[in-house]
Design a protein around this motif. Sequence first.
Motif, PDB file in Angstrom:
ATOM      1  N   ARG A   1       0.841  -1.196   0.000  1.00 29.33           N
ATOM      2  CA  ARG A   1       0.000   0.000   0.000  1.00 29.33           C
ATOM      3  C   ARG A   1       0.874   1.242   0.000  1.00 29.33           C
ATOM      4  O   ARG A   1       1.754   1.403   0.856  1.00 29.33           O
ATOM      5  N   VAL A   2       0.633   2.104  -0.984  1.00 28.61           N
ATOM      6  CA  VAL A   2       1.343   3.376  -1.102  1.00 28.61           C
ATOM      7  C   VAL A   2       0.454   4.458  -0.508  1.00 28.61           C
ATOM      8  O   VAL A   2      -0.737   4.531  -0.831  1.00 28.61           O
ATOM      9  N   PHE A   3       1.008   5.305   0.348  1.00 31.36           N
ATOM     10  CA  PHE A   3       0.201   6.274   1.073  1.00 31.36           C
ATOM     11  C   PHE A   3       0.819   7.664   1.051  1.00 31.36           C
ATOM     12  O   PHE A   3       2.028   7.828   0.855  1.00 31.36           O
ATOM     13  N   ASP A   4      -0.046   8.650   1.227  1.00 35.25           N
ATOM     14  CA  ASP A   4       0.383  10.028   1.410  1.00 35.25           C
ATOM     15  C   ASP A   4       0.878  10.177   2.846  1.00 35.25           C
ATOM     16  O   ASP A   4       0.140   9.895   3.789  1.00 35.25           O
ATOM     17  N   CYS A   5       2.125  10.614   3.018  1.00 32.92           N
ATOM     18  CA  CYS A   5       2.699  10.664   4.369  1.00 32.92           C
ATOM     19  C   CYS A   5       1.977  11.665   5.269  1.00 32.92           C
ATOM     20  O   CYS A   5       1.758  11.388   6.453  1.00 32.92           O
ATOM     21  N   ALA A   6       1.607  12.817   4.737  1.00 34.73           N
ATOM     22  CA  ALA A   6       1.010  13.859   5.569  1.00 34.73           C
ATOM     23  C   ALA A   6      -0.349  13.433   6.118  1.00 34.73           C
ATOM     24  O   ALA A   6      -0.691  13.746   7.259  1.00 34.73           O
ATOM     25  N   LYS A   7      -1.131  12.699   5.303  1.00 35.63           N
ATOM     26  CA  LYS A   7      -2.479  12.322   5.719  1.00 35.63           C
ATOM     27  C   LYS A   7      -2.615  10.845   6.086  1.00 35.63           C
ATOM     28  O   LYS A   7      -3.637  10.443   6.631  1.00 35.63           O
ATOM     29  N   LEU A   8      -1.596  10.053   5.751  1.00 39.51           N
ATOM     30  CA  LEU A   8      -1.657   8.597   5.907  1.00 39.51           C
ATOM     31  C   LEU A   8      -2.861   8.006   5.186  1.00 39.51           C
ATOM     32  O   LEU A   8      -3.493   7.063   5.655  1.00 39.51           O
ATOM     33  N   GLU A   9      -3.181   8.593   4.026  1.00 38.74           N
ATOM     34  CA  GLU A   9      -4.256   8.083   3.175  1.00 38.74           C
ATOM     35  C   GLU A   9      -3.656   7.217   2.075  1.00 38.74           C
ATOM     36  O   GLU A   9      -2.667   7.597   1.442  1.00 38.74           O
ATOM     37  N   VAL A  10      -4.258   6.048   1.852  1.00 41.57           N
ATOM     38  CA  VAL A  10      -3.755   5.116   0.844  1.00 41.57           C
ATOM     39  C   VAL A  10      -4.028   5.661  -0.556  1.00 41.57           C
ATOM     40  O   VAL A  10      -5.161   6.019  -0.886  1.00 41.57           O
ATOM     41  N   LEU A  11      -2.974   5.729  -1.377  1.00 38.39           N
ATOM     42  CA  LEU A  11      -3.082   6.222  -2.751  1.00 38.39           C
ATOM     43  C   LEU A  11      -3.172   5.073  -3.757  1.00 38.39           C
ATOM     44  O   LEU A  11      -3.880   5.176  -4.753  1.00 38.39           O
ATOM     45  N   TYR A  12      -2.429   3.994  -3.509  1.00 37.76           N
ATOM     46  CA  TYR A  12      -2.403   2.855  -4.422  1.00 37.76           C
ATOM     47  C   TYR A  12      -2.398   1.569  -3.601  1.00 37.76           C
ATOM     48  O   TYR A  12      -1.824   1.510  -2.518  1.00 37.76           O
ATOM     49  N   GLU A  13      -2.997   0.539  -4.160  1.00 37.49           N
ATOM     50  CA  GLU A  13      -2.910  -0.806  -3.608  1.00 37.49           C
ATOM     51  C   GLU A  13      -2.306  -1.688  -4.687  1.00 37.49           C
ATOM     52  O   GLU A  13      -2.885  -1.867  -5.760  1.00 37.49           O
ATOM     53  N   LEU A  14      -1.129  -2.222  -4.427  1.00 37.39           N
ATOM     54  CA  LEU A  14      -0.354  -2.947  -5.425  1.00 37.39           C
ATOM     55  C   LEU A  14      -0.252  -4.410  -5.033  1.00 37.39           C
ATOM     56  O   LEU A  14       0.181  -4.730  -3.926  1.00 37.39           O
ATOM     57  N   ARG A  15      -0.645  -5.286  -5.941  1.00 36.53           N
ATOM     58  CA  ARG A  15      -0.585  -6.723  -5.637  1.00 36.53           C
ATOM     59  C   ARG A  15       0.766  -7.277  -6.067  1.00 36.53           C
ATOM     60  O   ARG A  15       1.133  -7.234  -7.237  1.00 36.53           O
ATOM     61  N   ARG A  16       1.507  -7.823  -5.077  1.00 30.25           N
ATOM     62  CA  ARG A  16       2.785  -8.470  -5.363  1.00 30.25           C
ATOM     63  C   ARG A  16       2.589  -9.915  -5.805  1.00 30.25           C
ATOM     64  O   ARG A  16       3.314 -10.434  -6.649  1.00 30.25           O
ATOM     65  N   GLY A  17       1.597 -10.572  -5.205  1.00 29.35           N
ATOM     66  CA  GLY A  17       1.317 -11.962  -5.540  1.00 29.35           C
ATOM     67  C   GLY A  17       0.207 -12.478  -4.641  1.00 29.35           C
ATOM     68  O   GLY A  17      -0.315 -11.758  -3.787  1.00 29.35           O
ATOM     69  N   SER A  18      -0.152 -13.731  -4.807  1.00 29.51           N
ATOM     70  CA  SER A  18      -1.224 -14.316  -4.000  1.00 29.51           C
ATOM     71  C   SER A  18      -0.685 -15.172  -2.864  1.00 29.51           C
ATOM     72  O   SER A  18      -1.421 -15.511  -1.939  1.00 29.51           O
ATOM     73  N   ARG A  19       0.594 -15.523  -2.916  1.00 28.43           N
ATOM     74  CA  ARG A  19       1.193 -16.344  -1.870  1.00 28.43           C
ATOM     75  C   ARG A  19       1.959 -15.454  -0.886  1.00 28.43           C
ATOM     76  O   ARG A  19       2.620 -14.503  -1.294  1.00 28.43           O
ATOM     77  N   PRO A  20       1.903 -15.772   0.408  1.00 24.44           N
ATOM     78  CA  PRO A  20       2.602 -14.958   1.409  1.00 24.44           C
ATOM     79  C   PRO A  20       4.111 -14.902   1.154  1.00 24.44           C
ATOM     80  O   PRO A  20       4.708 -15.864   0.659  1.00 24.44           O
ATOM     81  N   ALA A  21       4.703 -13.768   1.480  1.00 23.14           N
ATOM     82  CA  ALA A  21       6.148 -13.580   1.344  1.00 23.14           C
ATOM     83  C   ALA A  21       6.583 -12.515   2.335  1.00 23.14           C
ATOM     84  O   ALA A  21       5.782 -11.681   2.758  1.00 23.14           O
ATOM     85  N   GLU A  22       7.848 -12.554   2.707  1.00 23.25           N
ATOM     86  CA  GLU A  22       8.399 -11.530   3.593  1.00 23.25           C
ATOM     87  C   GLU A  22       9.096 -10.476   2.737  1.00 23.25           C
ATOM     88  O   GLU A  22      10.033 -10.794   1.998  1.00 23.25           O
TER      89      GLU A  22
END
Length: 362
Positions: free
Chosen positions: A210-231
Amino acid sequence: MISDDIGKRILCLSFNQTNTCLAVGSTKGFRIIRLEDSKTIIKRDEDSQSNFPGGFSLVIPVFSTPLICLVGSSSNARYPFNTVYFWDDYKTSSEAEIHFRFEVKNALVRRDRIVIILEKITYVYVLNNLQALASIETISNEKGVGAISYDKDIFVLVSLSKEPGHLRMENFYTNEVKSGQVHENPITYVAIDFIGSIGASASAQGTIIRVFDCAKLEVLYELRRGSRPAEISSIAFSPNQNYLVVTSNKSTVHAWKLEKKEKSYTSMISRYLPNYFQYSRSLGKLSLKTEIDLTCPYSNITGPKACFFTENEFFIACLDGNIHKCSIHPVSGEISIAQSLQYFGLSSVSVVERGRTWNNIE
């Protein structure tokens, strides 16, 4: 204690604030590599040098100066893991130190401030006199999650809040403080850009960035890396915030182009679709098949680290001792490796430790 048979192992990787140098902490000490030509400019991990047995779990260069912040590993008797040391490589000595009761999980350094992260509290100090400025209570922070801006006129600190999935933003020059939820699960990685305008975070699932605006902590984008868990092992913004690169313990590299989306018929009906279909998928993906993992059970790094050096070119430091110079195609988004250089030399000697083959390092 680490067996001598394991040889020299990688304990941590980090880039300096301007992404011109790579710092490598090992079981024998540390070294600093200049990224443009992969030349080692500081080498304090020689086998003949007995000053650093056990090595360092954190090595943080301060821009391109001889000052380096060091935190020892769990097996370093001389430099314990509950103390931050300020090493002057010009004088080849530690010039100052800050002691804590508990283990230091991370350190973030600007030209004027240093942020030190413990498991349940984050401290802010003035760098030149080590005067304490602030202390921030957080939820349990085993991963040392936190990020700061490096611009001299803007000091933004993003840290964990007291609730799972929440972040806390503080601008120390304007005294603005903001907290908010960014993930449903505990947050395990966060990064912000150089001026502290936007940030990105990942949870323990590692499937959504999740990409967010630092000043408001509002989410700007939701980016899918994959469907399987990863660190997630690193998140990097390009200098003009047009691209985002994410690496993980799966030895994968994902890249996104951060474009503003115009309203359309599709976006108007998107609220009726399952969330899975609303996430932005990566433009490019690169799988790095790491044949040799030069870490050990005491390492605090789980995957490759990335940093940008131009708007669509970036470096990947891998756990096999290689640095890859990569580029993102501006149209297709394809990631390609232009050059690979080695920052950690290998020998042909190998031993077996805990049922696993290790390669010794000269």
